[in-house]
Motif scaffolding. Structure first.
Motif, PDB file in Angstrom:
ATOM      1  N   PHE A 171       0.833  -1.205   0.000  1.00 38.92           N
ATOM      2  CA  PHE A 171       0.000   0.000   0.000  1.00 38.92           C
ATOM      3  C   PHE A 171       0.867   1.253   0.000  1.00 38.92           C
ATOM      4  O   PHE A 171       0.587   2.229  -0.708  1.00 38.92           O
ATOM      5  CB  PHE A 171      -0.913   0.009   1.229  1.00 38.92           C
ATOM      6  N   ASP A 172       1.921   1.215   0.832  1.00 39.53           N
ATOM      7  CA  ASP A 172       2.785   2.388   0.908  1.00 39.53           C
ATOM      8  C   ASP A 172       3.489   2.645  -0.422  1.00 39.53           C
ATOM      9  O   ASP A 172       3.622   3.793  -0.850  1.00 39.53           O
ATOM     10  CB  ASP A 172       3.808   2.183   2.023  1.00 39.53           C
ATOM     11  N   GLU A 173       3.941   1.580  -1.096  1.00 40.29           N
ATOM     12  CA  GLU A 173       4.574   1.738  -2.402  1.00 40.29           C
ATOM     13  C   GLU A 173       3.577   2.266  -3.438  1.00 40.29           C
ATOM     14  O   GLU A 173       3.935   3.063  -4.306  1.00 40.29           O
ATOM     15  CB  GLU A 173       5.140   0.392  -2.866  1.00 40.29           C
ATOM     16  N   ALA A 174       2.333   1.828  -3.346  1.00 38.58           N
ATOM     17  CA  ALA A 174       1.319   2.272  -4.311  1.00 38.58           C
ATOM     18  C   ALA A 174       1.065   3.763  -4.197  1.00 38.58           C
ATOM     19  O   ALA A 174       0.735   4.434  -5.191  1.00 38.58           O
ATOM     20  CB  ALA A 174       0.021   1.496  -4.109  1.00 38.58           C
ATOM     21  N   SER A 175       1.196   4.312  -2.993  1.00 37.81           N
ATOM     22  CA  SER A 175       0.960   5.755  -2.815  1.00 37.81           C
ATOM     23  C   SER A 175       2.064   6.593  -3.430  1.00 37.81           C
ATOM     24  O   SER A 175       1.950   7.814  -3.506  1.00 37.81           O
ATOM     25  CB  SER A 175       0.831   6.075  -1.325  1.00 37.81           C
ATOM     26  N   ARG A 176       3.159   5.927  -3.873  1.00 37.98           N
ATOM     27  CA  ARG A 176       4.295   6.664  -4.409  1.00 37.98           C
ATOM     28  C   ARG A 176       4.335   6.705  -5.936  1.00 37.98           C
ATOM     29  O   ARG A 176       5.149   7.422  -6.498  1.00 37.98           O
ATOM     30  CB  ARG A 176       5.604   6.055  -3.887  1.00 37.98           C
ATOM     31  N   GLY A 177       3.491   5.931  -6.594  1.00 42.38           N
ATOM     32  CA  GLY A 177       3.509   6.003  -8.049  1.00 42.38           C
ATOM     33  C   GLY A 177       2.913   4.792  -8.727  1.00 42.38           C
ATOM     34  O   GLY A 177       2.515   3.808  -8.082  1.00 42.38           O
ATOM     35  N   PRO A 178       2.830   4.829 -10.080  1.00 48.11           N
ATOM     36  CA  PRO A 178       2.182   3.765 -10.852  1.00 48.11           C
ATOM     37  C   PRO A 178       2.832   2.397 -10.694  1.00 48.11           C
ATOM     38  O   PRO A 178       2.149   1.381 -10.737  1.00 48.11           O
ATOM     39  CB  PRO A 178       2.295   4.262 -12.301  1.00 48.11           C
ATOM     40  N   TRP A 179       4.181   2.359 -10.521  1.00 48.47           N
ATOM     41  CA  TRP A 179       4.829   1.049 -10.406  1.00 48.47           C
ATOM     42  C   TRP A 179       4.335   0.309  -9.163  1.00 48.47           C
ATOM     43  O   TRP A 179       4.026  -0.890  -9.208  1.00 48.47           O
ATOM     44  CB  TRP A 179       6.338   1.234 -10.362  1.00 48.47           C
ATOM     45  N   GLY A 180       4.256   1.010  -8.037  1.00 47.41           N
ATOM     46  CA  GLY A 180       3.720   0.390  -6.837  1.00 47.41           C
ATOM     47  C   GLY A 180       2.256   0.024  -6.976  1.00 47.41           C
ATOM     48  O   GLY A 180       1.802  -0.994  -6.436  1.00 47.41           O
ATOM     49  N   CYS A 181       1.499   0.855  -7.729  1.00 48.20           N
ATOM     50  CA  CYS A 181       0.081   0.550  -7.956  1.00 48.20           C
ATOM     51  C   CYS A 181      -0.078  -0.747  -8.740  1.00 48.20           C
ATOM     52  O   CYS A 181      -0.994  -1.537  -8.477  1.00 48.20           O
ATOM     53  CB  CYS A 181      -0.583   1.700  -8.701  1.00 48.20           C
ATOM     54  N   PHE A 182       0.801  -0.945  -9.702  1.00 51.78           N
ATOM     55  CA  PHE A 182       0.726  -2.172 -10.491  1.00 51.78           C
ATOM     56  C   PHE A 182       0.893  -3.401  -9.602  1.00 51.78           C
ATOM     57  O   PHE A 182       0.131  -4.371  -9.685  1.00 51.78           O
ATOM     58  CB  PHE A 182       1.804  -2.138 -11.574  1.00 51.78           C
ATOM     59  N   GLY A 197      -8.394   2.879  -7.307  1.00 51.93           N
ATOM     60  CA  GLY A 197      -7.425   3.951  -7.123  1.00 51.93           C
ATOM     61  C   GLY A 197      -6.098   3.632  -7.771  1.00 51.93           C
ATOM     62  O   GLY A 197      -5.471   4.500  -8.399  1.00 51.93           O
ATOM     63  N   ALA A 198      -5.646   2.395  -7.608  1.00 53.28           N
ATOM     64  CA  ALA A 198      -4.380   2.004  -8.231  1.00 53.28           C
ATOM     65  C   ALA A 198      -4.475   2.093  -9.749  1.00 53.28           C
ATOM     66  O   ALA A 198      -3.535   2.547 -10.421  1.00 53.28           O
ATOM     67  CB  ALA A 198      -4.016   0.585  -7.801  1.00 53.28           C
ATOM     68  N   LEU A 199      -5.612   1.661 -10.297  1.00 52.33           N
ATOM     69  CA  LEU A 199      -5.788   1.716 -11.745  1.00 52.33           C
ATOM     70  C   LEU A 199      -5.816   3.156 -12.247  1.00 52.33           C
ATOM     71  O   LEU A 199      -5.225   3.483 -13.287  1.00 52.33           O
ATOM     72  CB  LEU A 199      -7.081   0.997 -12.131  1.00 52.33           C
ATOM     73  N   SER A 200      -6.494   4.040 -11.525  1.00 49.97           N
ATOM     74  CA  SER A 200      -6.537   5.454 -11.952  1.00 49.97           C
ATOM     75  C   SER A 200      -5.148   6.076 -11.899  1.00 49.97           C
ATOM     76  O   SER A 200      -4.786   6.897 -12.748  1.00 49.97           O
ATOM     77  CB  SER A 200      -7.509   6.241 -11.079  1.00 49.97           C
ATOM     78  N   SER A 201      -4.343   5.681 -10.917  1.00 49.04           N
ATOM     79  CA  SER A 201      -2.975   6.201 -10.836  1.00 49.04           C
ATOM     80  C   SER A 201      -2.152   5.744 -12.027  1.00 49.04           C
ATOM     81  O   SER A 201      -1.334   6.509 -12.570  1.00 49.04           O
ATOM     82  CB  SER A 201      -2.328   5.743  -9.532  1.00 49.04           C
ATOM     83  N   ILE A 202      -2.367   4.501 -12.471  1.00 46.24           N
ATOM     84  CA  ILE A 202      -1.653   4.000 -13.655  1.00 46.24           C
ATOM     85  C   ILE A 202      -2.126   4.717 -14.912  1.00 46.24           C
ATOM     86  O   ILE A 202      -1.324   5.098 -15.782  1.00 46.24           O
ATOM     87  CB  ILE A 202      -1.852   2.478 -13.772  1.00 46.24           C
ATOM     88  N   LEU A 203      -3.439   4.924 -15.012  1.00 43.96           N
ATOM     89  CA  LEU A 203      -3.982   5.577 -16.209  1.00 43.96           C
ATOM     90  C   LEU A 203      -3.545   7.027 -16.331  1.00 43.96           C
ATOM     91  O   LEU A 203      -3.578   7.601 -17.434  1.00 43.96           O
ATOM     92  CB  LEU A 203      -5.510   5.502 -16.192  1.00 43.96           C
ATOM     93  N   LEU A 204      -3.142   7.630 -15.217  1.00 49.36           N
ATOM     94  CA  LEU A 204      -2.662   9.013 -15.291  1.00 49.36           C
ATOM     95  C   LEU A 204      -1.437   9.145 -16.188  1.00 49.36           C
ATOM     96  O   LEU A 204      -1.133  10.241 -16.669  1.00 49.36           O
ATOM     97  CB  LEU A 204      -2.328   9.521 -13.884  1.00 49.36           C
ATOM     98  N   ILE A 205      -0.740   8.040 -16.432  1.00 48.22           N
ATOM     99  CA  ILE A 205       0.421   8.086 -17.336  1.00 48.22           C
ATOM    100  C   ILE A 205      -0.015   8.490 -18.738  1.00 48.22           C
ATOM    101  O   ILE A 205       0.677   9.243 -19.439  1.00 48.22           O
ATOM    102  CB  ILE A 205       1.123   6.711 -17.361  1.00 48.22           C
TER     103      ILE A 205
END
Length: 701
Positions: A171-182, A197-205
């Protein structure tokens, strides 16, 4: 005086060293040895091991007071968040609102700009810059809110259920960027709503690249500022030439057979318009030119269009009538089509190719006297005739606006090349007509070049027009109007004055409402057209008496009119009679439109760059915003429902509410022995209240 330390009991003597112990991790297959602190054998038995106050630190002012004891737990947790993101959700809610408002403003801007000329954008910043700025605001605001909520969800997740300690780190890694979200999506196997939320963070790319593809700048032809100056000629009324009654001319009476009634006609002097004469000649003689003359027009910008309009015209039609040919042999004197007074052919064999009103006759190649005469001096390769009465044509009996009809018999080229005998030579027959008509035009100018497309053609004659005028009926030597109307009907409404003429009203052509509907013409299109007697009389007489003649051959006969001989040569050398007659019609039509006072106003065009929005590319940014918005609001609501403080990314909160002492001790031992990753993967924890606050406590089976 005794020392204060003397009154402190020696508790060290009563403390025995605990035996070594081993604690087994119930959730893993390995054993974590517990380190035992060694006993200090040199410790003064009179010293108090709890206070551990040295004699050198006797100055009470240098001693820091111990922290106050924790208050008793009552189920409420004090907010210890000292992060710059705040101890509430105000920043995140504001960021979500800004992101949504920026996207909404972007959509409104795109709706406004879509389809507009780029020159209408008068902002200081370019459209692309504004779109990029709004997209950046929306993207970064959403990214801020989503990252905070992802960081908060590590607390929410373990507060609601036990979980693997490694998930806390995910969870902490996911809050830092798309790689952690993946990897969080992989960790949770996409079975938790936090995946949104993780998917939206990835789509922001892909947010910015897709926004850049939303706008394109295609070009198209648009009406120009000088549109009203675009003009092209059309003709509603044609009055050319001079056609005047010859007062001293003799009367001609025509019997309306089979009745005994007759009508009288006077002679008329005809002087055709020079422009009309030249346009007919130009059409016939230049029919083989690849570049055709067009009507005059005005188009300042070089690109113009006009609505469909109607105009008077000269039309043509050609049909193959070879099926009507008859071929037979005949013996006689001077039967050949090519007349030569210097040659007298007696009692010879001729082969005749005939139509009902036309023959093409040549000596048969077996004639006994051929060697004495010379073949090239008597052979005709083509013969034509003109018909002015529609009734005597083969295909145009109902054409009541006819100027003339030409019938032609033409031998195959092999006959002229002396490769074929006349009696074996193929002959083609063609019938072509020129007539007054109305045409609908769809005109446009592209790069200064006019293109006229003929939409429809009509030849509807109003039979109540082109009748004897009232002043003619009052002539003492002429007949009544009724008699001339009877003559017109008897003469099949031929326009050519073969026997003389009488003063007449204008000839009117028209199109019907049904014609307008079937051809999809504008409702305001002109529907009635007039040709004066000057026009009709001079045109029909010029065409049938000067441009053409009753009989023409090629080669021309001895003594034939030079002008008519030139016409015969042009017809013989034509590779396609339909094209030749169509060229005559279009050339004369363009002249008629050019001299008319009537013009059709068009619309000038110029190449204009437009703004085009490709809405499909806005799908990803919109989907990203919706996913992020839904996730963030859900995360905020869940935090409130769990009665948790919004610790989000606060590292102080992580240090404060991390694992319990026993678990921390085990992790330290695992780290020092090199199997920390295995230890973390084998631990299950949950966020629980230990009586003095929340902490991640290990769950034992």
């Amino acid at each position: 005086m005794s020392s204060p330390r003397a009154n402190i009991p020696n508790e060290a003597s009563h403390i025995s060293a605990p035996p070594p112990c081993v604690q087994k991790d119930v959730e893993s297959d390995f054993t974590i040895p517990m380190k035992i602190l060694p006993t200090d054998t040199n410790t003064n038995t009179n010293a108090n091991p709890i206070l551990n106050i040295s004699e050198e630190a006797s100055d009470k002012e240098n001693i820091s007071p111990p922290p106050p004891p924790p208050p008793p737990s009552n189920g409420k947790h004090l907010n210890v968040n000292i992060s710059k993101r705040g101890n509430a959700w105000d920043w995140e809610v504001g960021a979500i609102a800004i992101s949504f408002i920026a996207l909404l403003a972007l959509v409104v801007l795109l709706i406004y700009a879509d389809g507009r000329p780029l020159r209408e954008w008068s902002g200081t910043l370019s459209l692309n810059t504004v779109v990029s700025a709004l997209g950046s605001v929306s993207r970064t605001s959403l990214g801020f809110a989503v990252s905070s909520c992802l960081a908060q969800d590590k607390w929410n997740y373990f507060r609601r259920r036990p979980g693997n300690l490694a998930t806390f780190d995910s969870f902490d890694e996911a809050s830092r960027g798309p790689w952690g979200c993946f990897w969080l999506i992989i960790k949770l196997r996409a079975r938790h709503w936090v995946v949104l939320g993780a998917l939206s963070s990835i789509l922001l790319i892909g947010f910015e690249p897709f926004l850049q593809a939303v706008i394109s700048f295609p070009g198209q032809m648009d009406p120009s500022i000088e549109a009203t100056k675009s003009q092209i000629g059309r003709s509603d009324l044609l009055d050319v030439g001079s056609y005047v009654e010859n007062a001293g001319g003799a009367l001609t009476r025509v019997r309306l057979a089979p009745s005994d009634e007759s009508v009288a006609f006077t002679s008329f002097d005809s002087l055709p318009d020079p422009g009309m004469r030249s346009s007919f000649y130009d059409g016939i003689y230049n029919s083989s030119f690849s570049t055709k003359k067009t009507a005059s027009f005005s188009c300042p910008n070089g690109n113009c269009t006009w609505p469909i309009y109607t105009s008077l015209a000269i039309c043509s039609a050609c049909t193959d009538i070879s099926s009507h040919i008859q071929r037979y042999a005949q013996r006689g004197d001077n039967l050949q089509s090519l007349r030569n007074p210097e040659i007298d052919i007696k009692d010879s064999n001729f082969t005749i190719v005939s139509l009902p009103r036309l023959n093409l006759t040549n000596l048969s190649n077996g004639a006994a006297n051929m060697s004495k005469i010379g073949k090239s001096t008597v052979d005709a390769y083509m013969a034509t005739t003109i018909i002015t009465d529609p009734h005597f044509t083969l295909n145009f009996q109902n054409l009541t606006t006819m100027i003339t009809t030409v019938q032609m018999l033409k031998a195959a080229p092999g006959f002229e090349a002396e490769e074929l005998k006349w009696e074996d030579t193929p002959v083609t027959a063609t019938e072509c007509s020129l007539y007054f008509c109305v045409q609908a035009f769809d005109s446009e100018v592209i790069n200064g070049v006019l293109t006229d497309r003929i939409v429809s053609t009509w030849a509807r004659r109003d039979f109540a027009t082109y009748t004897a005028a009232d002043n003619s009926a009052g002539h003492p030597s002429l007949n009544s109007k009724d008699m001339y109307e009877a003559y017109d009907k008897w003469n099949n409404y031929s326009l050519y004055p073969a026997y003389g003429d009488v003063s007449r009203t204008d000839l009117e052509l028209f199109i019907t409402n049904e014609d307008v509907k079937l051809s999809a013409l504008p409702q305001d299109v002109t529907r009635r057209f007039r040709l004066t007697q000057n026009t009709v009389g001079t045109t029909t007489r010029f065409v049938n008496e000067q441009l053409l003649s009753k009989k023409m051959t090629w080669p021309a006969g001895v003594g034939d009119d030079t002008g008519i001989s030139s016409t015969a040569q042009a017809l013989y050398q034509s590779h396609n009679l339909s094209t030749t007659f169509a060229n005559v019609g279009s050339t004369v039509t363009n002249w008629m439109r050019d001299i008319s006072n009537e013009t059709q106003t068009g619309m000038g065009e110029e190449w204009v760059t437009h703004i085009a929005v490709k809405w499909t590319y806005l799908t990803l940014p919109a989907l990203t915003i919706l996913l992020g918005l839904a996730f963030s609001l859900w995360s905020i609501q869940e935090t409130h429902s769990l009665d948790l403080d919004p610790w989000k990314t606060d590292m102080i909160a992580v240090l404060t509410h991390s694992v319990d002492d026993d678990t921390r001790a085990q992790l330290k031992v695992a780290a020092s022995n090199g199997y920390l990753q295995q230890a973390v993967g084998g631990m299950t924890v949950s966020l629980e209240d230990n009586g003095s606050g929340l902490e991640l406590r290990r769950k034992l089976e």
